[in-house]
Write an enzyme that holds these catalytic residues in place. Sequence first.
Site, PDB file in Angstrom:
ATOM      1  N   HIS A 124       0.836  -1.204   0.000  1.00 47.68           N
ATOM      2  CA  HIS A 124       0.000   0.000   0.000  1.00 47.68           C
ATOM      3  C   HIS A 124       0.870   1.254   0.000  1.00 47.68           C
ATOM      4  CE1 HIS A 124      -3.929  -1.848   1.792  1.00 47.68           C
ATOM      5  NE2 HIS A 124      -3.456  -2.515   0.750  1.00 47.68           N
ATOM      6  N   LYS A 139       1.782  -0.715  15.259  1.00 46.36           N
ATOM      7  CA  LYS A 139       3.206  -0.804  15.614  1.00 46.36           C
ATOM      8  C   LYS A 139       3.597  -2.040  16.414  1.00 46.36           C
ATOM      9  CE  LYS A 139       4.515   2.710  13.478  1.00 46.36           C
ATOM     10  NZ  LYS A 139       4.650   2.211  12.120  1.00 46.36           N
ATOM     11  N   TYR A 153       4.394   6.099  10.137  1.00 49.62           N
ATOM     12  CA  TYR A 153       3.524   4.967   9.822  1.00 49.62           C
ATOM     13  C   TYR A 153       4.263   3.926   8.988  1.00 49.62           C
ATOM     14  CZ  TYR A 153      -0.865   2.567   8.934  1.00 49.62           C
ATOM     15  OH  TYR A 153      -1.857   1.621   8.900  1.00 49.62           O
TER      16      TYR A 153
HETATM   17  C1  LIG Z   1      -5.989  -9.489  20.264  1.00 47.60           C
HETATM   18  C2  LIG Z   1      -4.806  -8.718  19.727  1.00 47.60           C
HETATM   19  C3  LIG Z   1      -4.932  -7.990  18.542  1.00 47.60           C
HETATM   20  C4  LIG Z   1      -3.827  -7.273  18.027  1.00 47.60           C
HETATM   21  N1  LIG Z   1      -3.976  -6.545  16.884  1.00 47.60           N
HETATM   22  C5  LIG Z   1      -2.901  -5.852  16.408  1.00 47.60           C
HETATM   23  C6  LIG Z   1      -2.998  -5.076  15.224  1.00 47.60           C
HETATM   24  O1  LIG Z   1      -4.036  -5.015  14.588  1.00 47.60           O
HETATM   25  N2  LIG Z   1      -1.882  -4.388  14.807  1.00 47.60           N
HETATM   26  C7  LIG Z   1      -0.682  -4.461  15.495  1.00 47.60           C
HETATM   27  O2  LIG Z   1       0.329  -3.875  15.073  1.00 47.60           O
HETATM   28  N3  LIG Z   1      -0.572  -5.178  16.602  1.00 47.60           N
HETATM   29  C8  LIG Z   1      -1.646  -5.866  17.062  1.00 47.60           C
HETATM   30  N4  LIG Z   1      -1.513  -6.594  18.174  1.00 47.60           N
HETATM   31  C9  LIG Z   1      -0.197  -6.628  18.788  1.00 47.60           C
HETATM   32  C10 LIG Z   1       0.715  -7.634  18.080  1.00 47.60           C
HETATM   33  O3  LIG Z   1      -0.024  -8.750  17.712  1.00 47.60           O
HETATM   34  C11 LIG Z   1       1.856  -7.953  19.031  1.00 47.60           C
HETATM   35  O4  LIG Z   1       2.598  -6.769  19.240  1.00 47.60           O
HETATM   36  C12 LIG Z   1       2.767  -9.087  18.562  1.00 47.60           C
HETATM   37  O5  LIG Z   1       2.080 -10.311  18.632  1.00 47.60           O
HETATM   38  C13 LIG Z   1       4.041  -9.142  19.408  1.00 47.60           C
HETATM   39  O6  LIG Z   1       4.764 -10.294  19.112  1.00 47.60           O
HETATM   40  P1  LIG Z   1       5.555 -11.067  20.256  1.00 47.60           P
HETATM   41  O7  LIG Z   1       6.234 -12.192  19.562  1.00 47.60           O
HETATM   42  O8  LIG Z   1       6.336 -10.106  21.046  1.00 47.60           O
HETATM   43  O9  LIG Z   1       4.450 -11.605  21.259  1.00 47.60           O
HETATM   44  P2  LIG Z   1       3.247 -12.730  21.041  1.00 47.60           P
HETATM   45  O10 LIG Z   1       2.832 -12.670  19.633  1.00 47.60           O
HETATM   46  O11 LIG Z   1       2.310 -12.437  22.112  1.00 47.60           O
HETATM   47  O12 LIG Z   1       4.012 -14.067  21.283  1.00 47.60           O
HETATM   48  C14 LIG Z   1       4.363 -14.529  22.571  1.00 47.60           C
HETATM   49  C15 LIG Z   1       4.341 -16.034  22.559  1.00 47.60           C
HETATM   50  O13 LIG Z   1       4.786 -16.510  23.823  1.00 47.60           O
HETATM   51  C16 LIG Z   1       3.967 -17.588  24.224  1.00 47.60           C
HETATM   52  N5  LIG Z   1       4.062 -17.704  25.679  1.00 47.60           N
HETATM   53  C17 LIG Z   1       3.487 -16.925  26.613  1.00 47.60           C
HETATM   54  N6  LIG Z   1       3.801 -17.348  27.847  1.00 47.60           N
HETATM   55  C18 LIG Z   1       4.614 -18.426  27.683  1.00 47.60           C
HETATM   56  C19 LIG Z   1       5.253 -19.306  28.589  1.00 47.60           C
HETATM   57  N7  LIG Z   1       5.129 -19.159  29.900  1.00 47.60           N
HETATM   58  N8  LIG Z   1       6.006 -20.304  28.081  1.00 47.60           N
HETATM   59  C20 LIG Z   1       6.140 -20.477  26.745  1.00 47.60           C
HETATM   60  N9  LIG Z   1       5.535 -19.665  25.835  1.00 47.60           N
HETATM   61  C21 LIG Z   1       4.778 -18.649  26.315  1.00 47.60           C
HETATM   62  C22 LIG Z   1       2.612 -17.230  23.698  1.00 47.60           C
HETATM   63  O14 LIG Z   1       1.767 -18.369  23.562  1.00 47.60           O
HETATM   64  C23 LIG Z   1       2.960 -16.600  22.364  1.00 47.60           C
HETATM   65  O15 LIG Z   1       2.974 -17.547  21.318  1.00 47.60           O
HETATM   66  C24 LIG Z   1      -2.591  -7.298  18.720  1.00 47.60           C
HETATM   67  C25 LIG Z   1      -2.483  -8.027  19.904  1.00 47.60           C
HETATM   68  C26 LIG Z   1      -3.567  -8.722  20.422  1.00 47.60           C
HETATM   69  C27 LIG Z   1      -3.416  -9.484  21.733  1.00 47.60           C
END
Ligand SMILES: Cc1cc2nc3c(=O)[nH]c(=O)nc-3n(C[C@H](O)[C@H](O)[C@H](O)COP(=O)(O)OP(=O)(O)OC[C@H]3O[C@@H](n4cnc5c(N)ncnc54)[C@H](O)[C@@H]3O)c2cc1C
Length: 393
Positions: free
Chosen positions: A75, A300, A387
């Site tokens: 986009h 973000k 953005y």
């Molecule tokens: C419902 C929802 C909607 C969202 N929508 C958007 C959006 O539209 N746009 C946007 O930019 N961001 C969005 N976000 C935020 C974005 O999805 C996150 O910033 C992103 O997932 C971060 O990635 P991460 O790998 O840090 O964490 P996560 O994706 O949360 O991954 C963490 C992983 O650790 C695992 N875990 C947790 N505890 C343990 C444990 N004790 N032992 C082993 N594994 C564990 C979890 O199961 C998970 O798989 C959203 C978040 C949520 C919750």
Amino acid sequence: MKELRTQVAIVGAGPAGLLLGQLLARDGIDNIVLEHRSREYVERRVRAGVIEFGIANLIEEAGAGERMRRDGLVHHGVEFRFERNSYRVPLSDLADGRAITVYGQQEVVKDLVALRLESGGPLLFDTEVTTLDGLTSDAPSVEGDGPEGPVRVICDYVAGCDGSFGVANRALPASSARRYERTYPFSWLGILAEASPSTEELIYCRHQNGFALYSMRSPTLSRLYLGVAPDERLEDWSDGRIWDELNARLATDEMPEIGQGPIVERGITAMRSIVIAPMRHGRLFLAGDAAHIVPPTGAKGMNLALADVRLLARTLAAALRDHDDSLLATYSSTCLERVWRGEEFSNYMTQMLHPNPSDEFENGVQMARLRQAVNSREAATVLARNYVDLNSL
Ligand SMILES: Cc1cc2nc3c(=O)[nH]c(=O)nc-3n(C[C@H](O)[C@H](O)[C@H](O)COP(=O)(O)OP(=O)(O)OC[C@H]3O[C@@H](n4cnc5c(N)ncnc54)[C@H](O)[C@@H]3O)c2cc1C
């Protein structure tokens, strides 16, 4: 208890943990990823979908970009709607030709899982990490419960990529860690619908009834959101009520109705900003949602998470391969400077687009900010750069 040895134990197989595993493996650093949930669960978790220009390049450099480049939607602009009018911000014109890629987070996760399994890198699903030990010693360890019983991973470093409700951020000592937090007085009701997008670009809408966002995940899947009260219950929103409200907020004279289709996924997400500092304790390094949360208005969350692991991979490879510890000391402060920029932008977008029913002064300020964002080239340029590529600025 089963005992394993590796250089980096990575807690969590979200986008952050999986990309870190891939980047480290490419640098010849052994690592084990432990994930609480099943493969099916993490591959189906629908969340973010907007990938910044520099982060899309990072995914490609890591070797996981083939499907994203083929199926992702590039986009070059974004639309703002208010008072039944549309205003396009030409992102690429204002940000040196750079663009965003719309590609679902669950697809990024699928691509990274496939790559990991193909390369034979250890990825333990259904394994909940319960304890982090010896974080200030030379041999920290991670303990969890897997499908075949308890498991202990002894390592040189631990990467806490387990999201905001995981174990890693709780391992930071209360005496030295700080938590900065803001909860917003609204939530987002999000749906995924089998409907061809009615528009080619994302639409951010401010309406007197509340916020709305039209986005898409593919040529046949639309992702739409409504700003709702924080105590709103999903069961009070029938499909008809959701579509009526989306139409009421998003309608313009040119687009009086949006295309509808079966709703295949729905949920309500609270809107929060959190920063945990420092992002390190001894040999534990936090990355992604484990260290910070942003309201999704600025798109973000995943971008900040992947930018953290870009630096963390470099930091750990320098320490383990080149015996250069200098980046270990600066990892947290370097990340936090960028994270606060992400927090600021997400807060700016959120405060501009969510009307406050009980604060007319606030609403006047919001409208002034929104008009400036679409009418002033200087303001639109700042918005576009943040953005499209905040994490590379
Ligand atoms: C419902 C929802 C909607 C969202 N929508 C958007 C959006 O539209 N746009 C946007 O930019 N961001 C969005 N976000 C935020 C974005 O999805 C996150 O910033 C992103 O997932 C971060 O990635 P991460 O790998 O840090 O964490 P996560 O994706 O949360 O991954 C963490 C992983 O650790 C695992 N875990 C947790 N505890 C343990 C444990 N004790 N032992 C082993 N594994 C564990 C979890 O199961 C998970 O798989 C959203 C978040 C949520 C919750």
